[in-house]
Design an enzyme around this catalytic site. Sequence first.
Site, PDB file in Angstrom:
ATOM      1  N   HIS A  46       1.165   0.297 -10.102  1.00  0.00           N
ATOM      2  CA  HIS A  46       0.224  -0.513  -9.324  1.00  0.00           C
ATOM      3  C   HIS A  46      -0.313  -1.681 -10.170  1.00  0.00           C
ATOM      4  O   HIS A  46      -1.511  -1.854 -10.351  1.00  0.00           O
ATOM      5  CB  HIS A  46      -0.939   0.334  -8.794  1.00  0.00           C
ATOM      6  CG  HIS A  46      -1.579  -0.280  -7.574  1.00  0.00           C
ATOM      7  ND1 HIS A  46      -2.211   0.452  -6.612  1.00  0.00           N
ATOM      8  CD2 HIS A  46      -1.670  -1.574  -7.164  1.00  0.00           C
ATOM      9  CE1 HIS A  46      -2.670  -0.350  -5.659  1.00  0.00           C
ATOM     10  NE2 HIS A  46      -2.341  -1.589  -5.983  1.00  0.00           N
TER      11      HIS A  46
ATOM     12  N   ARG B   2       0.842  -1.190   0.000  1.00  0.00           N
ATOM     13  CA  ARG B   2       0.000   0.000   0.000  1.00  0.00           C
ATOM     14  C   ARG B   2       0.877   1.240   0.000  1.00  0.00           C
ATOM     15  O   ARG B   2       1.855   1.329   0.746  1.00  0.00           O
ATOM     16  CB  ARG B   2      -0.932   0.030   1.235  1.00  0.00           C
ATOM     17  CG  ARG B   2      -2.005  -1.048   1.236  1.00  0.00           C
ATOM     18  CD  ARG B   2      -3.064  -0.763   0.175  1.00  0.00           C
ATOM     19  NE  ARG B   2      -4.136  -1.743   0.165  1.00  0.00           N
ATOM     20  CZ  ARG B   2      -4.150  -2.858  -0.539  1.00  0.00           C
ATOM     21  NH1 ARG B   2      -3.107  -3.154  -1.301  1.00  0.00           N
ATOM     22  NH2 ARG B   2      -5.170  -3.690  -0.497  1.00  0.00           N
TER      23      ARG B   2
ATOM     24  N   GLU C 147      -2.547   7.993  -5.856  1.00  0.00           N
ATOM     25  CA  GLU C 147      -2.678   7.243  -7.112  1.00  0.00           C
ATOM     26  C   GLU C 147      -3.903   7.705  -7.885  1.00  0.00           C
ATOM     27  O   GLU C 147      -4.921   8.063  -7.272  1.00  0.00           O
ATOM     28  CB  GLU C 147      -2.777   5.743  -6.804  1.00  0.00           C
ATOM     29  CG  GLU C 147      -1.506   5.180  -6.181  1.00  0.00           C
ATOM     30  CD  GLU C 147      -1.590   3.680  -5.937  1.00  0.00           C
ATOM     31  OE1 GLU C 147      -2.699   3.101  -6.023  1.00  0.00           O
ATOM     32  OE2 GLU C 147      -0.548   3.075  -5.648  1.00  0.00           O
TER      33      GLU C 147
END
Length: 402
Positions: A142, A95, A124
């Site tokens: 990601h 994370r 993000e």
Amino acid sequence: LRGKTLGIVGLGRIGQSVAQKANAFEMTVIGFDPFLPPERASELKIDLYSDIEKMLKKVDFLTVHTPLTPETEGLVNRERLSTMKKGVRLINCARGGIYDEGALVEGLQSGQIGGVALDVYANEPCTDSPLFQMPSVLCTPHLGASTDEAQKLVALEAVELLVNYLRTGEVRHAVNAMAIDGKMLEKMRSPIDLAYRLGRLLHGLHGGAVEKCEMEIEGDLAATDTRLLSSAFCVGLLRDVIDNINLVNAEMLLRERGVELVRQTSAKQGAFSSAITVEISGSGRKAQASGTVIGNNLLRLVQLEGFHLETFLYGHLLVFTHRDVPGIIAYVGAILAESQINIAQMVVGRLENSPGGEAIGVLNLDSRPPQESIDGILKHGDISSARIIELPSLESLPEFLH
């Protein structure tokens, strides 16, 4: 990699899998996870640390596999980086926000960090970062499991699960392992919330690796679906340790970490028409609490570490143990007042009603006190422990009760 030390923070399913692969490369694997029993760590060939500060000083590589919580946010910051080995390499595929990205930039520029690999970011989608232009940095957007190989494996697993069910009736990885009736959830809303808060309380109170959870459900609640109560407790206990935990998967995830869960019921009523008592043990210590629901929705803590008391189960709780002597409450109150911390509720419980003996104090505070206040409280010679435990607010409900 051979002979290098890999540190893993968060030893759930993914962290354990990483450890297994690192052992194959003959790395020294060390780890930190407050919920992994030492016996299980030994089986996985992981040297388990109870102090994350000591662990971080040993690592050549660090990888994290935890949710983003107040405890893990900024886990690696400027201060901690300065205590780590020069040239340490940091990996984060969990994370964004667990590593302080500004500290990573500074560490790379100074040479304190030898390399960084990130798949996640504090904000993000991350389309611009000074890290992108730096040498010894690998950044991916990601991706998670979004690789050709991972997607093929997921597809194959889905087919295998279906084929096994059609051929043999075997059901694995069921997302609805426990059927939950919406009407039952509504009916048991307050007891479920109570069990959840007891889990949050004991997580903060124990603070170490848990090996066993024992739950006793007494009185009227013994005739209900007690699995909902034990599952809610497990959600509270693991909420800050595991991502995406809920009533359906909580008990399974607890047992997956090698923690034993024992649930007992008794129709016998004690001082209250119903009560939930839970004790967790591990790392050479125990933590125990009992709670009840008064009326329809008044949640109360009625026993803590063997001390009888009655207080609210919400907000910022200051829990401290002390000798039952004059002046303790005034001392604690004065220190909190210096930090402009208001006391909303205060109770003190004795052991066996013996003046001068052991006692426990629980204060509901309107705001969280700074660490300096806790340090000041602990300077009193008759106060043996003090800690802040964060519980949901009075109006807040766990996600599964919305």
